[in-house]
Design a protein around this motif. Sequence first.
Motif, PDB file in Angstrom:
ATOM      1  N   GLU A   1      84.385  15.904 -11.723  1.00  0.00           N
ATOM      2  CA  GLU A   1      85.371  14.996 -12.307  1.00  0.00           C
ATOM      3  C   GLU A   1      86.660  14.983 -11.499  1.00  0.00           C
ATOM      4  O   GLU A   1      87.403  14.026 -11.529  1.00  0.00           O
ATOM      5  N   GLN A   2      86.932  16.072 -10.780  1.00  0.00           N
ATOM      6  CA  GLN A   2      88.181  16.160 -10.044  1.00  0.00           C
ATOM      7  C   GLN A   2      87.949  16.015  -8.538  1.00  0.00           C
ATOM      8  O   GLN A   2      88.724  16.512  -7.738  1.00  0.00           O
ATOM      9  N   THR A   3      86.877  15.362  -8.177  1.00  0.00           N
ATOM     10  CA  THR A   3      86.576  15.218  -6.764  1.00  0.00           C
ATOM     11  C   THR A   3      87.613  14.352  -6.079  1.00  0.00           C
ATOM     12  O   THR A   3      88.178  13.436  -6.661  1.00  0.00           O
ATOM     13  N   SER A   4      87.837  14.678  -4.833  1.00  0.00           N
ATOM     14  CA  SER A   4      88.837  13.982  -4.041  1.00  0.00           C
ATOM     15  C   SER A   4      88.165  13.322  -2.845  1.00  0.00           C
ATOM     16  O   SER A   4      87.144  13.781  -2.362  1.00  0.00           O
ATOM     17  N   ASP A   5      88.777  12.267  -2.364  1.00  0.00           N
ATOM     18  CA  ASP A   5      88.266  11.583  -1.185  1.00  0.00           C
ATOM     19  C   ASP A   5      88.933  12.080   0.094  1.00  0.00           C
ATOM     20  O   ASP A   5      88.622  11.595   1.174  1.00  0.00           O
ATOM     21  N   ALA A   6      89.844  13.041  -0.017  1.00  0.00           N
ATOM     22  CA  ALA A   6      90.530  13.566   1.160  1.00  0.00           C
ATOM     23  C   ALA A   6      89.545  14.366   2.001  1.00  0.00           C
ATOM     24  O   ALA A   6      88.945  15.330   1.533  1.00  0.00           O
ATOM     25  N   LYS A   7      89.386  13.971   3.263  1.00  0.00           N
ATOM     26  CA  LYS A   7      88.437  14.619   4.177  1.00  0.00           C
ATOM     27  C   LYS A   7      89.149  15.793   4.852  1.00  0.00           C
ATOM     28  O   LYS A   7      89.711  15.660   5.937  1.00  0.00           O
ATOM     29  N   VAL A   8      89.116  16.946   4.185  1.00  0.00           N
ATOM     30  CA  VAL A   8      89.865  18.108   4.683  1.00  0.00           C
ATOM     31  C   VAL A   8      89.001  19.348   4.890  1.00  0.00           C
ATOM     32  O   VAL A   8      89.466  20.312   5.481  1.00  0.00           O
TER      33      VAL A   8
END
Length: 142
Positions: free
Chosen positions: A10-17
């Motif tokens: 649910e808290q996934t991010s699209d930031a490719k880090v």
Amino acid sequence: MAEEIVVSVEQTSDAKVLMISVAARMAGMHPQTLRQYDRMGLVQPGRAAGGGRRYSARDVALLREVQRLSQDDGVNLAGIKRIIDLEQLVDQLREQAAELQAELAAAYQRIAELEAVGPYPRRDLVPTSRQSTALVVWRPRR
């Protein structure tokens, strides 16, 4: 002792880090598997300035889903790719349908506002019941 990393979908991010080693550990896979999945187009990591792959938390969740489909459901990688593509298409179509529904609702609202003003909202457009007796002459060009 191995450190366990937990990611909430649910808290996934699209930031490719995430570096490939971290993403692989989080997904429970070998880094070489991630490279293979990248070549196949199952997951699209970003690239660092030096060319290294960078993954997002959303990518890790997708990798876990690929693993689940492969191991638990017995779906081959070509089938998984098709499933992923179709799910992305469904998401796009849902977004488009929501946008169209919003536009339609706005159009209906505007129609209701115009009808509330009266049957002829512009005062310069008044219906007339008399027929014109004007004669129009038309000559075709030669």
